[in-house]
Design a protein around this motif. Structure first.
Motif, PDB file in Angstrom:
ATOM      1  N   PRO A 168       0.805  -1.210   0.000  1.00  0.00           N
ATOM      2  CA  PRO A 168       0.000   0.000   0.000  1.00  0.00           C
ATOM      3  C   PRO A 168       0.847   1.272   0.000  1.00  0.00           C
ATOM      4  N   LYS A 169       0.192   2.360  -0.366  1.00  0.00           N
ATOM      5  CA  LYS A 169       0.719   3.715  -0.210  1.00  0.00           C
ATOM      6  C   LYS A 169      -0.307   4.452   0.638  1.00  0.00           C
ATOM      7  N   VAL A 170       0.160   5.019   1.730  1.00  0.00           N
ATOM      8  CA  VAL A 170      -0.732   5.702   2.669  1.00  0.00           C
ATOM      9  C   VAL A 170      -0.436   7.196   2.632  1.00  0.00           C
ATOM     10  N   PHE A 171      -1.482   7.975   2.382  1.00  0.00           N
ATOM     11  CA  PHE A 171      -1.378   9.430   2.358  1.00  0.00           C
ATOM     12  C   PHE A 171      -2.149   9.989   3.540  1.00  0.00           C
ATOM     13  N   VAL A 172      -1.524  10.915   4.252  1.00  0.00           N
ATOM     14  CA  VAL A 172      -2.174  11.616   5.364  1.00  0.00           C
ATOM     15  C   VAL A 172      -2.077  13.101   5.063  1.00  0.00           C
ATOM     16  N   ASN A 173      -3.226  13.749   5.026  1.00  0.00           N
ATOM     17  CA  ASN A 173      -3.296  15.178   4.685  1.00  0.00           C
ATOM     18  C   ASN A 173      -2.580  15.483   3.369  1.00  0.00           C
ATOM     19  N   GLY A 174      -2.730  14.594   2.398  1.00  0.00           N
ATOM     20  CA  GLY A 174      -2.173  14.809   1.061  1.00  0.00           C
ATOM     21  C   GLY A 174      -0.715  14.425   0.899  1.00  0.00           C
ATOM     22  N   ASN A 175      -0.052  13.994   1.976  1.00  0.00           N
ATOM     23  CA  ASN A 175       1.366  13.620   1.906  1.00  0.00           C
ATOM     24  C   ASN A 175       1.530  12.121   2.118  1.00  0.00           C
ATOM     25  N   CYS A 176       2.367  11.504   1.300  1.00  0.00           N
ATOM     26  CA  CYS A 176       2.603  10.073   1.427  1.00  0.00           C
ATOM     27  C   CYS A 176       3.531   9.809   2.606  1.00  0.00           C
ATOM     28  N   ILE A 177       3.068   8.973   3.549  1.00  0.00           N
ATOM     29  CA  ILE A 177       3.914   8.610   4.683  1.00  0.00           C
ATOM     30  C   ILE A 177       4.619   7.281   4.441  1.00  0.00           C
ATOM     31  N   GLY A 178       4.266   6.572   3.375  1.00  0.00           N
ATOM     32  CA  GLY A 178       4.897   5.300   3.051  1.00  0.00           C
ATOM     33  C   GLY A 178       3.877   4.193   2.922  1.00  0.00           C
ATOM     34  N   GLY A 179       4.317   2.992   3.294  1.00  0.00           N
ATOM     35  CA  GLY A 179       3.469   1.820   3.163  1.00  0.00           C
ATOM     36  C   GLY A 179       3.066   1.243   4.499  1.00  0.00           C
ATOM     37  N   CYS A 180       2.915  -0.062   4.536  1.00  0.00           N
ATOM     38  CA  CYS A 180       2.432  -0.762   5.724  1.00  0.00           C
ATOM     39  C   CYS A 180       3.350  -0.557   6.928  1.00  0.00           C
ATOM     40  N   ALA A 181       4.647  -0.760   6.753  1.00  0.00           N
ATOM     41  CA  ALA A 181       5.586  -0.636   7.880  1.00  0.00           C
ATOM     42  C   ALA A 181       5.613   0.787   8.420  1.00  0.00           C
ATOM     43  N   GLU A 182       5.601   1.757   7.522  1.00  0.00           N
ATOM     44  CA  GLU A 182       5.634   3.160   7.960  1.00  0.00           C
ATOM     45  C   GLU A 182       4.335   3.550   8.663  1.00  0.00           C
ATOM     46  N   LEU A 183       3.210   3.031   8.162  1.00  0.00           N
ATOM     47  CA  LEU A 183       1.934   3.288   8.837  1.00  0.00           C
ATOM     48  C   LEU A 183       1.953   2.685  10.236  1.00  0.00           C
ATOM     49  N   ALA A 184       2.421   1.450  10.347  1.00  0.00           N
ATOM     50  CA  ALA A 184       2.489   0.798  11.658  1.00  0.00           C
ATOM     51  C   ALA A 184       3.360   1.607  12.615  1.00  0.00           C
ATOM     52  N   ASP A 185       4.503   2.063  12.130  1.00  0.00           N
ATOM     53  CA  ASP A 185       5.387   2.879  12.971  1.00  0.00           C
ATOM     54  C   ASP A 185       4.705   4.179  13.398  1.00  0.00           C
ATOM     55  N   ALA A 186       4.005   4.820  12.450  1.00  0.00           N
ATOM     56  CA  ALA A 186       3.328   6.093  12.754  1.00  0.00           C
ATOM     57  C   ALA A 186       2.229   5.907  13.791  1.00  0.00           C
ATOM     58  N   VAL A 187       1.512   4.801  13.712  1.00  0.00           N
ATOM     59  CA  VAL A 187       0.446   4.528  14.672  1.00  0.00           C
ATOM     60  C   VAL A 187       1.044   4.198  16.041  1.00  0.00           C
ATOM     61  N   GLU A 188       2.043   3.312  16.046  1.00  0.00           N
ATOM     62  CA  GLU A 188       2.633   2.878  17.314  1.00  0.00           C
ATOM     63  C   GLU A 188       3.352   4.011  18.043  1.00  0.00           C
ATOM     64  N   SER A 189       3.926   4.950  17.300  1.00  0.00           N
ATOM     65  CA  SER A 189       4.650   6.069  17.922  1.00  0.00           C
ATOM     66  C   SER A 189       3.736   7.227  18.305  1.00  0.00           C
ATOM     67  N   GLY A 190       2.502   7.217  17.820  1.00  0.00           N
ATOM     68  CA  GLY A 190       1.576   8.317  18.077  1.00  0.00           C
ATOM     69  C   GLY A 190       1.660   9.412  17.037  1.00  0.00           C
ATOM     70  N   GLU A 191       2.553   9.245  16.063  1.00  0.00           N
ATOM     71  CA  GLU A 191       2.711  10.252  15.005  1.00  0.00           C
ATOM     72  C   GLU A 191       1.422  10.433  14.197  1.00  0.00           C
ATOM     73  N   LEU A 192       0.726   9.331  13.911  1.00  0.00           N
ATOM     74  CA  LEU A 192      -0.521   9.451  13.144  1.00  0.00           C
ATOM     75  C   LEU A 192      -1.537  10.293  13.894  1.00  0.00           C
ATOM     76  N   ASP A 193      -1.622  10.101  15.202  1.00  0.00           N
ATOM     77  CA  ASP A 193      -2.544  10.912  16.018  1.00  0.00           C
ATOM     78  C   ASP A 193      -2.220  12.403  15.872  1.00  0.00           C
ATOM     79  N   SER A 194      -0.934  12.727  15.920  1.00  0.00           N
ATOM     80  CA  SER A 194      -0.555  14.147  15.826  1.00  0.00           C
ATOM     81  C   SER A 194      -0.807  14.704  14.434  1.00  0.00           C
ATOM     82  N   LEU A 195      -0.717  13.874  13.401  1.00  0.00           N
ATOM     83  CA  LEU A 195      -1.002  14.338  12.038  1.00  0.00           C
ATOM     84  C   LEU A 195      -2.495  14.579  11.812  1.00  0.00           C
ATOM     85  N   MET A 196      -3.302  13.888  12.569  1.00  0.00           N
ATOM     86  CA  MET A 196      -4.750  14.018  12.412  1.00  0.00           C
ATOM     87  C   MET A 196      -5.252  15.222  13.182  1.00  0.00           C
TER      88      MET A 196
END
Length: 169
Positions: free
Chosen positions: A141-169
């Motif tokens: 996969p390719k995951v975009f948050v607020n129009g920017n690509c954060i990467g694929g599955c591993a990067e999404l998992a890292d963003a969720v586990e670190s709380g980065e996805l929460d801060s981007l939302m």
């Protein structure tokens, strides 16, 4: 050669999908087997990138790149989180599972069942999506948050586990 690698990896992929389906852990965590395999896919990136470009040139010769690029721009702005997937990919399935667990709204766009089943437009879109991620990976996969690509599955998992996805939302 790459088909042998794919065949050799298939038991691991099936095990990972089974483990993911059976896990009932609390919190949002990626399947560790899928995450390791997703990180390991970077070893095959040069072959996948070359294959993606060849596929797009052969199947997408009549596709207007600018139109597809504009379509991607419109799609990634249509929702805070947009994920491009393959229907049969365990990495795509895991990314969608992670997003489901977060509770954040997202839009899933399936390019096709798998990379080797894409038509011309899907092949061109895959190459254009690879140009929007820092490492140039052509895999989904390719995951975009607020129009920017954060990467694929591993990067999404890292963003969720670190709380980065929460801060981007």
């Amino acid at each position: 050669m790459y088909s042998k690698i794919f065949i050799a990896a298939m038991p691991c992929l099936l095990l990972a999908v089974s483990a993911s389906a059976l896990s009932g852990e609390a919190g949002v965590r990626a399947n560790p087997v899928i995450k390791v395999m997703a990180n390991g896919m970077t070893l095959l990136k040069p072959a996948f990138v070359a294959e993606a470009k060849l596929q797009a040139s052969l199947l997408g010769s009549k596709v207007i790149r600018g139109d597809v690029d504009q379509e991607i721009s419109d799609e990634v702005k249509s929702e805070k989180i947009v994920v491009y997937t393959y229907g049969l990919s365990p990495f795509s399935s895991e990314a969608v599972s992670i997003l489901e667990k977060t509770g954040f709204p997202y839009k899933k766009i399936e390019l096709g069942a798998e990379w080797f089943l894409l038509g011309g437009k899907g092949s061109v879109k895959r190459v254009l999506l690879s140009e929007k991620v820092e490492n140039g990976a052509s895999s989904l996969p390719k995951v975009f948050v607020n129009g920017n690509c954060i990467g694929g599955c591993a990067e999404l998992a890292d963003a969720v586990e670190s709380g980065e996805l929460d801060s981007l939302m």
